[in-house]
Design an enzyme around this catalytic site. Structure first.
Site, short mmCIF file in Angstrom:
data_model
loop_
_atom_site.label_atom_id
_atom_site.label_comp_id
_atom_site.label_asym_id
_atom_site.label_seq_id
_atom_site.Cartn_x
_atom_site.Cartn_y
_atom_site.Cartn_z
CG ASN A 121 12.36 -14.75 25.33
OD1 ASN A 121 12.80 -13.90 26.09
ND2 ASN A 121 11.27 -15.43 25.59
CB SER A 157 9.96 -10.75 32.05
OG SER A 157 9.40 -11.83 32.79
N GLY A 158 6.80 -10.93 31.51
CA GLY A 158 5.48 -10.67 32.08
C GLY A 158 4.35 -11.26 31.29
CE LYS A 177 12.06 -12.42 29.79
NZ LYS A 177 11.85 -13.53 28.89
CB ALA A 201 14.53 -15.47 19.08
CD GLU A 259 9.36 -18.04 33.53
OE1 GLU A 259 8.73 -18.68 32.67
OE2 GLU A 259 9.70 -16.85 33.37
CE1 TYR A 260 12.37 -22.34 30.82
CE2 TYR A 260 13.05 -24.63 30.76
CZ TYR A 260 12.60 -23.50 30.11
OH TYR A 260 12.37 -23.55 28.76
CG ASN A 305 13.05 -16.55 30.51
OD1 ASN A 305 12.72 -15.56 31.14
ND2 ASN A 305 12.65 -16.75 29.28
N GLY A 316 5.31 -6.41 14.21
CA GLY A 316 4.99 -7.71 14.77
C GLY A 316 3.87 -7.56 15.77
CG MET A 338 4.67 -11.30 23.88
SD MET A 338 4.20 -10.95 25.60
CE MET A 338 5.63 -9.99 26.13
CE LYS A 345 6.77 -20.68 23.77
NZ LYS A 345 6.04 -19.40 23.61
#
Length: 511
Positions: free
Chosen positions: A118, A143-144, A215, A91, A222-223, A219, A14, A18, A293
């Site tokens: 994710n 993450s990043g 993770k 995912a 983060e939101y 997130n 893939g 990323m 997402k």
């Protein structure tokens, strides 16, 4: 390749944004990579970028560090055994699709397949069991974003310890690094010259699914963190009348203090950016409809399922949902009235300072919610999560990296059994000292008709936890009245249940 028999250290499947950048990061850290994607153009692009960077920055290295593969069978034949394969695919079904293709291509039982997408944590648990006879399914949340993947992400691996011991050297090499004393990121964005000093932002999280759960909560935080900053922006812009660039200047000053964080830094940059087409502030030309997402939603749902209060994270998800209702908001703007006067503050700079304190308090409250959620889920699943280590690996490489993660690290190092971050002395005192300014910010927003759901909900969370008595006593009375759901008494042992016969003699019965 000059040596056709050369074996490679890791396969990357893939090669989207990323995957490609992780492959280049791994190559920079002196590991040989075999790469594959169903899109041959992505394979070619990755190989060509490696060649350009090698010739520009690593002229002493003549051999390609990334081999493009035509199919999975070829990739498997090129990897050192036991093989390590990193999946960077969307995912859900694509993960299982690759796993099935690897089985058909001849993967072996001691090979390791690492899902870095994710994925929903429960899917990860199920996959480890499903593929256990075919290969070792492992997971690692990343993450990043694009830059993090290329020059140092925060990595949250979970699953088999045997698998972790095999990949740990690679993960420590490619992870973001921080200064051990200050907790500040050590950053270098130069191909071929990775950061090798400092503490790596990766640690073994725990059994299958735990890394993706951590993770997911990351997130969710983060939101909320993003929404909190947006609410501060609206208060300063719409409330005080500051221009976007002036708010950017305020955020730059805040970023020099306790609010120092990646999100604060980029928010200031966004606000000071002019639109290349019109010359107006770019932020004012961006439509106010936010996308998502799903990971914030998953966090909110998980908090509801397990009964852990995370109102600020949930409100951040709702805020994005409200933003998408643009046409309704335009209609209701003409129907619903608001305050007749705009915000009035006695002194502008004083309010800006108060809002800075309010934002700090709300952010700490939000992190407290996230860590409490992880703790409750860990207890439910039997995971032994090390919250000091989790806070440490979030100090660099990830989107929510912030200076006060060093304080969170220290709080858990001092008390690994800490039930809630608000109990840590540094945060209990900090929020207690600043709570008056927090209340002024919330009340100013309310009186000015400016929505601040996250700053407000974070304050309600703070007030709820400092309240010895909540109105749930009346609520239990209501439930017993209409549904005979019973209640406990303050003057009787915990666990004893009582019911009042509300419809007739109103006698009290022990159940």
């Amino acid at each position: 390749m000059n040596n056709q028999n050369q074996l490679y250290d890791i396969g990357v499947i893939g090669l989207g944004v990323m995957g490609k950048n992780l492959a280049l990061n791994i190559a920079d850290n002196q590991y040989k990579v075999a790469a594959f994607d169903l899109d041959a153009h992505k394979v070619q692009d990755t190989v060509q970028q490696e060649e350009r960077e090698r010739k520009q920055y690593l002229k002493q290295i003549t051999e390609p560090r990334i081999l493009g593969c035509n199919n999975l069978s070829e990739m498997l034949s090129k990897l050192e055994k036991p093989r390590v394969l990193l999946l960077s695919v969307p995912a859900g079904a694509p993960v299982d699709g690759v796993c099935k293709s690897l089985i058909e291509a001849g993967i072996e039982s001691d090979d390791i397949v690492i899902d870095t997408g994710n994925s929903l944590w429960t899917d990860t648990v199920e996959r480890e069991q499903r593929y256990s006879k075919d290969f070792a399914f492992f997971s690692c949340a990343v993450s990043g974003g694009e830059v993090g993947a290329r020059f140092g992400p925060s990595l949250m691996p979970s699953g088999s310890l045997t698998a972790w011991n095999r990949i740990e050297p690679i993960w420590q090499a490619i992870a973001a690094k921080v200064d051990a004393k200050t907790g500040l990121p050590i950053e270098r964005f130069e191909p071929g010259n990775p950061v090798i000093e400092g503490e790596p932002c990766t640690t073994y999280i725990g059994p299958a699914g735990s890394g993706h759960y951590v993770k997911m909560v990351h997130n969710g935080i983060e939101y909320a963190d993003m929404q909190l900053i947006c609410e501060a922006y609206q208060l300063l812009h719409q409330g005080l009348g500051l221009t976007a660039a002036e708010v950017g200047d305020v955020f730059e000053r805040w970023n020099q203090g306790s609010l120092n964080s990646y999100l604060m830094e980029i928010s200031a940059d966004v606000l000071k950016q002019a639109d290349p087409l019109t010359g107006a502030p770019l932020v004012e030309m961006i439509l106010d409809k936010a996308g998502q997402k799903g990971t914030g939603l998953w966090t909110a749902v998980s908090s509801l399922q397990i009964g852990c209060p995370a109102p600020t994270i949930a409100e951040a998800v709702y805020a994005r949902a409200v933003s998408t209702q643009k046409s309704q908001r335009q209609q209701l703007n003409q129907l619903l009235s608001g305050p007749s006067e705009s915000i009035k503050v006695e002194e502008q700079q004083a309010f800006i300072n108060q809002l800075e304190n309010a934002l700090y308090c709300a952010k700490v409250s939000c992190y407290a919610q996230g860590f409490q959620l992880m703790a409750m889920q860990a207890k439910e699943q039997g995971w032994q999560l090390d919250f000091a280590e989790i806070a440490k690996i979030w100090r660099a490489g990830c989107i929510i990296r912030a200076t006060f993660l060093q304080s969170i690290t220290q709080a858990y190092q001092q008390d690994s059994e800490l039930e809630n971050l608000l109990m840590a002395d540094t945060f209990a005192k900090g929020l207690s000292d600043k709570q008056h300014d927090w209340r002024i910010a919330v009340s100013t927003a309310a009186m000015g008709g400016i929505p601040a759901p996250c700053i407000s909900s974070a304050l309600a969370y703070y007030d709820s936890y400092r309240s010895v008595t909540l109105p749930a006593n009346l609520l239990q009375g209501q439930r017993d009245y209409f549904g005979a759901h019973t209640f406990e008494r303050t003057d009787r042992p915990a666990g004893e249940k009582y019911h009042l016969n509300w419809s007739s003699d109103r006698c009290l019965h022990k159940v």
